[in-house]
Design a protein around this motif. Structure first.
Motif, PDB file in Angstrom:
ATOM      1  N   THR A 183      13.515 -23.923 -34.148  1.00  0.00           N
ATOM      2  CA  THR A 183      14.584 -24.106 -33.170  1.00  0.00           C
ATOM      3  C   THR A 183      14.297 -25.322 -32.293  1.00  0.00           C
ATOM      4  O   THR A 183      15.171 -26.170 -32.087  1.00  0.00           O
ATOM      5  CB  THR A 183      14.726 -22.838 -32.294  1.00  0.00           C
ATOM      6  OG1 THR A 183      14.960 -21.729 -33.154  1.00  0.00           O
ATOM      7  CG2 THR A 183      15.874 -22.975 -31.326  1.00  0.00           C
ATOM      8  N   GLY A 184      13.068 -25.435 -31.793  1.00  0.00           N
ATOM      9  CA  GLY A 184      12.698 -26.580 -30.969  1.00  0.00           C
ATOM     10  C   GLY A 184      12.630 -27.868 -31.758  1.00  0.00           C
ATOM     11  O   GLY A 184      13.012 -28.936 -31.269  1.00  0.00           O
ATOM     12  N   LYS A 234      14.384 -28.719 -34.364  1.00  0.00           N
ATOM     13  CA  LYS A 234      15.731 -29.218 -34.647  1.00  0.00           C
ATOM     14  C   LYS A 234      16.294 -29.973 -33.446  1.00  0.00           C
ATOM     15  O   LYS A 234      16.933 -31.014 -33.594  1.00  0.00           O
ATOM     16  CB  LYS A 234      16.664 -28.061 -35.006  1.00  0.00           C
ATOM     17  CG  LYS A 234      16.414 -27.474 -36.366  1.00  0.00           C
ATOM     18  CD  LYS A 234      17.339 -26.288 -36.608  1.00  0.00           C
ATOM     19  CE  LYS A 234      16.924 -25.514 -37.824  1.00  0.00           C
ATOM     20  NZ  LYS A 234      17.694 -24.283 -37.988  1.00  0.00           N
ATOM     21  N   ARG A 235      16.037 -29.439 -32.251  1.00  0.00           N
ATOM     22  CA  ARG A 235      16.540 -30.115 -31.040  1.00  0.00           C
ATOM     23  C   ARG A 235      15.889 -31.472 -30.853  1.00  0.00           C
ATOM     24  O   ARG A 235      16.509 -32.396 -30.347  1.00  0.00           O
ATOM     25  CB  ARG A 235      16.266 -29.253 -29.810  1.00  0.00           C
ATOM     26  CG  ARG A 235      17.337 -28.239 -29.571  1.00  0.00           C
ATOM     27  CD  ARG A 235      17.164 -27.588 -28.199  1.00  0.00           C
ATOM     28  NE  ARG A 235      17.012 -26.171 -28.443  1.00  0.00           N
ATOM     29  CZ  ARG A 235      16.043 -25.409 -27.994  1.00  0.00           C
ATOM     30  NH1 ARG A 235      15.106 -25.912 -27.229  1.00  0.00           N
ATOM     31  NH2 ARG A 235      15.985 -24.147 -28.295  1.00  0.00           N
ATOM     32  N   THR A 293      10.224 -19.517 -37.058  1.00  0.00           N
ATOM     33  CA  THR A 293      11.635 -19.563 -36.671  1.00  0.00           C
ATOM     34  C   THR A 293      11.782 -20.111 -35.260  1.00  0.00           C
ATOM     35  O   THR A 293      12.663 -20.945 -34.996  1.00  0.00           O
ATOM     36  CB  THR A 293      12.258 -18.149 -36.774  1.00  0.00           C
ATOM     37  OG1 THR A 293      12.091 -17.682 -38.113  1.00  0.00           O
ATOM     38  CG2 THR A 293      13.726 -18.175 -36.427  1.00  0.00           C
ATOM     39  N   ILE A 294      10.920 -19.685 -34.362  1.00  0.00           N
ATOM     40  CA  ILE A 294      10.952 -20.187 -32.982  1.00  0.00           C
ATOM     41  C   ILE A 294      10.630 -21.680 -32.947  1.00  0.00           C
ATOM     42  O   ILE A 294      11.309 -22.458 -32.278  1.00  0.00           O
ATOM     43  CB  ILE A 294       9.979 -19.389 -32.093  1.00  0.00           C
ATOM     44  CG1 ILE A 294      10.483 -17.959 -31.931  1.00  0.00           C
ATOM     45  CG2 ILE A 294       9.797 -20.059 -30.737  1.00  0.00           C
ATOM     46  CD1 ILE A 294       9.477 -17.008 -31.309  1.00  0.00           C
ATOM     47  N   GLU A 335      16.338 -26.131 -42.979  1.00  0.00           N
ATOM     48  CA  GLU A 335      17.108 -25.361 -42.002  1.00  0.00           C
ATOM     49  C   GLU A 335      16.462 -24.035 -41.652  1.00  0.00           C
ATOM     50  O   GLU A 335      16.412 -23.640 -40.516  1.00  0.00           O
ATOM     51  CB  GLU A 335      18.529 -25.095 -42.540  1.00  0.00           C
ATOM     52  CG  GLU A 335      19.397 -26.324 -42.625  1.00  0.00           C
ATOM     53  CD  GLU A 335      19.736 -26.908 -41.276  1.00  0.00           C
ATOM     54  OE1 GLU A 335      19.953 -26.132 -40.321  1.00  0.00           O
ATOM     55  OE2 GLU A 335      19.770 -28.140 -41.171  1.00  0.00           O
ATOM     56  N   ASN A 336      15.996 -23.323 -42.670  1.00  0.00           N
ATOM     57  CA  ASN A 336      15.594 -21.943 -42.493  1.00  0.00           C
ATOM     58  C   ASN A 336      14.272 -21.713 -43.208  1.00  0.00           C
ATOM     59  O   ASN A 336      14.146 -22.007 -44.396  1.00  0.00           O
ATOM     60  CB  ASN A 336      16.698 -21.047 -43.072  1.00  0.00           C
ATOM     61  CG  ASN A 336      16.443 -19.582 -42.882  1.00  0.00           C
ATOM     62  OD1 ASN A 336      15.319 -19.137 -42.731  1.00  0.00           O
ATOM     63  ND2 ASN A 336      17.517 -18.816 -42.909  1.00  0.00           N
TER      64      ASN A 336
END
Length: 177
Positions: A62-63, A65-66, A58-59, A158-159
């Motif tokens: 997040t990166g 996606k950016r 999950t962490i 996404e997830n």
């Protein structure tokens, strides 16, 4: 009269003992759940527990996606071997996976006793490169002509939880082993 009193005291003590034992048993179950959630590694070094895998993935997502990068999971969902051989085969496969992937970037766990690799910042072709290295190492280690495993490669959109739910649903409902 004394016998009745002794029986009553004994029954009260038994009731208190069973109440205490039930409480200890419930605490034991809760503590085992907490240990499993806090446990970071499984039997082998760098083999993450499921909860630690989800947290790290999950962490990482997040990166990713950016930075507009892609992540893939490779799930080895079937080992074609008899029950006696399957456990040792999975152990060998898991050890070789851990030697093959990038230790600082990729994640490895077990879902239902089956290896799962999370590859970050890669393409589908990169997944096949990893699989090629993995199968070459497996051929050398096992000395067999064909490695009796099947796998799925899925892009994580996404997830991570949704991706893993889709994988396990597909394996159990659509393609039962």
């Amino acid at each position: 009269m004394i016998q009745d009193l002794l029986i009553t005291v004994t029954l009260i003590l038994l009731w208190l003992l069973f109440t205490y034992l039930r409480k200890v048993f419930q605490q034991n179950v809760e503590l085992k759940k907490q240990i499993n959630q806090l446990k970071k590694f499984e039997h082998l070094p760098h083999l993450l527990s499921y909860s630690e895998f989800i947290n790290r993935a999950t962490i990482i997502l997040t990166g990713v996606k950016r930075r507009n990068e892609d992540c893939y999971v490779i799930w080895f969902n079937h080992v074609n071997a008899n029950n006696d051989v399957e456990a040792s085969m999975l152990h060998v496969i898991t050890e070789i996976i851990l030697q093959t992937v990038r230790a600082d970037f990729d994640l490895v766990t077990l879902i239902d006793g089956k290896p799962l690799i999370f590859l970050q910042n890669t393409t589908k072709e990169g997944c096949y490169i990893v699989l090629d290295r993995l199968f070459k190492s497996l051929h050398q280690q096992l000395q067999v002509a064909e490695i009796p495993v099947s796998y799925q490669i899925v892009k994580v959109e996404e997830n991570i939880n949704q991706t893993l739910n889709d994988l396990t649903y597909y394996a159990k409902e659509v393609n039962p082993l």
